[in-house]
Design a protein around this motif. Sequence first.
Motif, PDB file in Angstrom:
ATOM      1  N   VAL A   1      16.705 135.838 160.288  1.00 32.98           N
ATOM      2  CA  VAL A   1      15.246 135.722 160.261  1.00 32.98           C
ATOM      3  C   VAL A   1      14.700 136.712 159.235  1.00 32.98           C
ATOM      4  O   VAL A   1      15.281 137.774 158.999  1.00 32.98           O
ATOM      5  N   ARG A   2      13.575 136.350 158.631  1.00 31.57           N
ATOM      6  CA  ARG A   2      12.945 137.236 157.661  1.00 31.57           C
ATOM      7  C   ARG A   2      12.092 138.262 158.396  1.00 31.57           C
ATOM      8  O   ARG A   2      11.282 137.925 159.255  1.00 31.57           O
ATOM      9  N   ARG A   3      12.316 139.530 158.071  1.00 30.68           N
ATOM     10  CA  ARG A   3      11.618 140.597 158.767  1.00 30.68           C
ATOM     11  C   ARG A   3      10.164 140.707 158.324  1.00 30.68           C
ATOM     12  O   ARG A   3       9.849 140.553 157.144  1.00 30.68           O
ATOM     13  N   GLY A   4       9.296 140.986 159.305  1.00 34.11           N
ATOM     14  CA  GLY A   4       7.911 141.301 159.006  1.00 34.11           C
ATOM     15  C   GLY A   4       7.705 142.804 159.127  1.00 34.11           C
ATOM     16  O   GLY A   4       8.664 143.576 159.112  1.00 34.11           O
ATOM     17  N   GLY A   5       6.483 143.227 159.261  1.00 34.70           N
ATOM     18  CA  GLY A   5       6.223 144.657 159.404  1.00 34.70           C
ATOM     19  C   GLY A   5       6.455 145.411 158.116  1.00 34.70           C
ATOM     20  O   GLY A   5       6.660 144.834 157.038  1.00 34.70           O
ATOM     21  N   GLU A   6       6.460 146.734 158.209  1.00 30.00           N
ATOM     22  CA  GLU A   6       6.561 147.572 157.015  1.00 30.00           C
ATOM     23  C   GLU A   6       8.003 147.930 156.674  1.00 30.00           C
ATOM     24  O   GLU A   6       8.318 148.183 155.518  1.00 30.00           O
ATOM     25  N   HIS A   7       8.879 147.984 157.667  1.00 33.83           N
ATOM     26  CA  HIS A   7      10.240 148.454 157.429  1.00 33.83           C
ATOM     27  C   HIS A   7      11.149 147.285 157.062  1.00 33.83           C
ATOM     28  O   HIS A   7      11.272 146.329 157.808  1.00 33.83           O
ATOM     29  N   HIS A   8      11.790 147.370 155.881  1.00 28.59           N
ATOM     30  CA  HIS A   8      12.642 146.295 155.369  1.00 28.59           C
ATOM     31  C   HIS A   8      11.867 144.973 155.339  1.00 28.59           C
ATOM     32  O   HIS A   8      12.419 143.906 155.634  1.00 28.59           O
ATOM     33  N   HIS A   9      10.596 145.052 154.993  1.00 31.53           N
ATOM     34  CA  HIS A   9       9.735 143.865 154.993  1.00 31.53           C
ATOM     35  C   HIS A   9      10.300 142.791 154.066  1.00 31.53           C
ATOM     36  O   HIS A   9      10.675 143.057 152.923  1.00 31.53           O
ATOM     37  N   GLY A  10      10.358 141.564 154.573  1.00 32.94           N
ATOM     38  CA  GLY A  10      10.813 140.441 153.776  1.00 32.94           C
ATOM     39  C   GLY A  10      12.316 140.290 153.693  1.00 32.94           C
ATOM     40  O   GLY A  10      12.809 139.279 153.174  1.00 32.94           O
TER      41      GLY A  10
END
Length: 223
Positions: free
Chosen positions: A39-48
């Motif tokens: 899955v593609r990460r959201g949020g600020e850490h390792h975003h995208g």
Amino acid sequence: MKTPKDASVSSLLDYPRPSVAVDTAVLTVAEGTLQVLLVRRGGEHHHGEWALPGTFLREREKLADAVLRSLREKAGISGRVPRQLQVFDDPGRDDRGWVLSVAHVDVVPLAELDDALKSDGVRLVSVGGEPETIAGLPYGHAEMVSEAVEWLRAAYAESPDPGALLAEPFTLKELRDLHEVVAGRSLMRDTFRRFMEPQLAGTGKMSDGTRGRPSRLWVRANP
């Protein structure tokens, strides 16, 4: 005069407390290869970036509930019963801080992932065909994928399609083809047949011969 604090009555606050996460390796077979869902990460850490679906444990939440929540919210998957795989406790595995991850694994037929894969934030990658993608996963997820694959291969070495990836009924050739994909190598036809046939139940029917000559059809025997 103060007496030494008895360890048996010490407060839990006296001990360091890591954060606890759950991450799940969802494995399937697609396009003739063993694949894992990312899955593609959201949020600020390792975003995208791509990663295994996971989340942090909430207060008073059970691990199993956290796993189901993460699969539902991150990957759009529900109705599954993942199993615990291993605890990953390297203090440096997460660059956000001290995080223990209780990794889980699930084996899901490709057809059951159709809805999840409609999202641009969900994809499948081959565990052997895209080594750069797997190796580049954050939070030690590459090691989790490796352990999940080893667990799956051990399970498939013992019984016919325990993950029910193959729709019933099936021919022995179809079953062996699937097991070869999971094993990542060729399997001796006669040896495979002798080991697996006692764990199968014949249907008394034959395949229609549209893919090769007509062959006996089987289902998994009840345990």
